[in-house]
Scaffold this active site. Sequence first.
Site: not given
Length: 416
Positions: A165, A305, A316, A337, A342, A401
């Site tokens: 991502c 994010h 975050e 998002k 996403h 990830f």
Amino acid sequence: MIEKRRVVVTGLGLITPIGIGVEETWDAAEKGKSGIGPITHFDASAMPVRIAGEIEGFDPAKYIEAKEIKKMDRFIHLAVGAATMAVEDSGFRITAENAERVGVVIGSGMGGLPAIEHYHKAFLEKGYRRISPFFIPMLIINLAAGTVSIKFGAKGPNSAPVTACATGSHSIGDACKIIQRGDADAMIAGGTESCITALGVGGFAVMKALSTRNDAPEKASRPFDLDRDGFVMGEGAGIVFIESLESALARNAKIYAEITGYGMSSDAYHMTTPAPEGEGAARCMRAALKDAGLEPERIDYINAHGTSTKYGDELETAAIKKVFGEHAYKLCVSSTKSMVGHLLGAAGGVEAILSILSICRGKVLPTINLDTPDPECDLDFVPNKAREVDVTFALSNSFGFGGTNACLIFGKYPGN
């Protein structure tokens, strides 16, 4: 020490679940429109997750010759479409004289998953002869960058980051560094993704990573909200045309913003869960600030994010507080998002462009569906309604990830 060249953004290209093109996407986002709906790409009726952010109305024939379309997977179609928008928007002409000084860095998180599923089924049912001779070029991730390079004749550096991502942000940051060190004068850069397939959705679903709010898809992506239950998969592409400031000034180009900082880090902690207290994300933001030569107080807006997962959003938030201290509570922080879902490998490219437009247009986009804030997420997340804000510096966060992190800082260019 050689002074690094300044790099500016002169072209934008967007294809998202809320719009084809920059203006359509921005207008929808400014109004807080959700692009999440029932899945149509495949029969998801037996799935626990039946919603996604699909693109409507995209016609690859507008950007690719008809005979070539079937040779490419959808993530490549989207990359070529968004790249075409960005190059045309920039007004830059790639010629035989400058081609070796123009490069492409476009990545994807998952690449040609639809092609893999389709031809694996064909192979099992009818044998290897039913596999297309274009199957391998359809699925490998660098073919997005390669196809864009071929289309425009860009003969400079060409690569394809694959960092989950964080891919789109790493692509833009890496391309910026290529220009800064003098290996190119202009680059086409960003991310692309289209993997709303049975395997793609099923894989994330069994991880319990996705929202199952199937009966109210437009409410499913709700970053920082106490009632969030996972992220929503989306598809799209966000591509920028960037060049050295000297190049842009020499041709009197319009300049959207300057790329002032790029940070990278690794959590080195867990395959999917962010590091405790968001320390890896915090190091990444600090690295971007250091690269930009900015104190934390200079940042006005963060495009988070913000995926709509419990741990991701909370950590975050903790990371932002760790880096910005008291200034964290003065920042505008929002997750776009909430509207597009996403977009995985495309997320960083799309969010970079929305951050740039926030600088240019003096408006911060909202985090929609933020009805009951999580007490652990106590910053100003611009709930539900866009806000007029004079943004001089914007930070865009992308965390993937494997604990891979990328942060970009964009600054207002004088005269804008």
